[in-house]
Design an enzyme around this catalytic site. Structure first.
Site, PDB file in Angstrom:
ATOM      1  N   SER A  48       0.821  -1.215   0.000  1.00  0.00           N
ATOM      2  CA  SER A  48       0.000   0.000   0.000  1.00  0.00           C
ATOM      3  C   SER A  48       0.860   1.272   0.000  1.00  0.00           C
ATOM      4  O   SER A  48       1.683   1.478   0.901  1.00  0.00           O
ATOM      5  CB  SER A  48      -0.900  -0.025   1.234  1.00  0.00           C
ATOM      6  OG  SER A  48      -1.425   1.262   1.477  1.00  0.00           O
ATOM      7  N   ASN A  49       0.612   2.118  -0.982  1.00  0.00           N
ATOM      8  CA  ASN A  49       1.263   3.434  -1.012  1.00  0.00           C
ATOM      9  C   ASN A  49       0.718   4.319   0.098  1.00  0.00           C
ATOM     10  O   ASN A  49       1.440   5.121   0.685  1.00  0.00           O
ATOM     11  CB  ASN A  49       1.001   4.125  -2.353  1.00  0.00           C
ATOM     12  CG  ASN A  49       1.640   3.363  -3.483  1.00  0.00           C
ATOM     13  OD1 ASN A  49       2.867   3.223  -3.538  1.00  0.00           O
ATOM     14  ND2 ASN A  49       0.823   2.849  -4.401  1.00  0.00           N
TER      15      ASN A  49
END
Ligand SMILES: Cc1ncc(COP(=O)(O)O)c(C=O)c1O
Length: 289
Positions: A48-49
């Site tokens: 996840s960014n």
């Protein structure tokens, strides 16, 4: 001749390796500080960014950070997961997406019982407040003399697209915002975007319906084999951007969104003299996975 193409480089935002989530977190962390929170809790996938950007924000603000990630801990953390740990976040693994929200709430309750002040940021910071940051960002386009006919952007939890739609309405731009889904079916994403727009209307004290668009455009034709998996079209788009512009995209979000843009350009969807903005939402660390 052909349409004019600009790239909005949110990948080049300098904080914490950038991306659309940095914008959303500027407002979410302000709200956390206003509540005197000492800990940020959020969730996402292993790459996840949004989680990486939250870990970066917590480090910079001197806060603790817990990330609830679904999946198995990999033997060698890479990409965003490597950065999560570098920024000092504590990682809590759960085995499915459905377990993320309840685990975050549990963690928050445990921390509160110990006298700590946690602030829970929902998936992707796709809250009306997070989306407001993207709405404000739209104002950077007219300031640069750009009034796009189209914005093409990767979409998933919907906050970015909702913010861009709201921003175009608020800045009086006649732009069509086309979201290219990274994972979910178009209808699912459309209803997430519409829900966030409703939340934005109430946050901004606007008449209900002011920001809703009857043509909420989400295209799920570029997901390919699934979230994060390269497709033939995303590989081609990635190579094109890299070799023509030294622009880096990855197969979770941006190469697929770019593939959606390229397909439209090839099919003549953009007319001569029209202006198209590819809103590059970042995600570059995932290329090193
Ligand atoms: C690089 C990147 N692009 C696009 C998106 C989609 O943004 P949103 O979740 O606001 O729809 C995300 C997050 O999920 C992302 O990390």
């Amino acid at each position: 001749m052909g349409a004019r193409l600009f790239v909005k480089r949110d990948d080049a935002l300098s904080f914490g390796l950038g991306g659309n989530k940095v914008r959303k977190l500027m407002l979410e962390t302000r709200a956390a500080l206003d509540e005197h929170a000492d800990t940020l809790i959020t969730c996402g996938g292993i790459q996840s960014n949004h989680c990486r950007a939250t870990a970066a924000a917590a480090a910079r603000l001197g806060m603790h950070c817990y990330l609830v990630l679904d999946g198995e801990p990999p033997p060698h953390p890479t990409g965003n997961l490597f950065l999560d740990q570098l920024f000092g976040a504590e990682i809590v693994y759960v085995s499915s997406r459905a377990e993320r929200r309840p685990r975050m709430d549990e963690l928050a309750a445990e921390l509160r019982a110990k006298g700590r002040r946690p602030y829970v940021i929902p998936l992707g910071a796709s809250t009306p407040l997070g989306a407001l940051a993207l709405a404000r960002a739209v104002g950077e386009l007219p300031a640069q003399g750009i009034a796009p006919d189209f914005i093409v952007v990767a979409t998933s939890s919907g906050g970015t697209q909702a913010g861009l739609i709201a921003g175009c309405a608020l800045y009086g731009l006649p732009t069509r915002v086309i979201g290219i889904s990274a994972d979910d079916p178009a209808d699912t994403v459309r209803s997430k975007v519409a829900g966030i727009l409703t939340g934005l209307e109430s946050l901004l004290e606007l008449e209900p319906g002011t920001l809703q668009s009857s043509h909420l455009e989400v295209d799920d034709a570029f997901v390919g084999e699934g979230y994060g998996l390269a497709s033939a079209a995303s590989r081609q788009a990635q190579l094109l951007a890299a070799r023509k512009e030294a622009l880096v995209t990855e197969h979770w979000y941006t190469a697929k969104a770019l593939a959606g843009l390229v397909a439209r350009a090839k099919s003549g969807a953009f007319l001569d003299n029209q202006t198209v903005v590819f809103w590059h939402t970042g995600g570059v660390p995932a290329i090193f996975v």
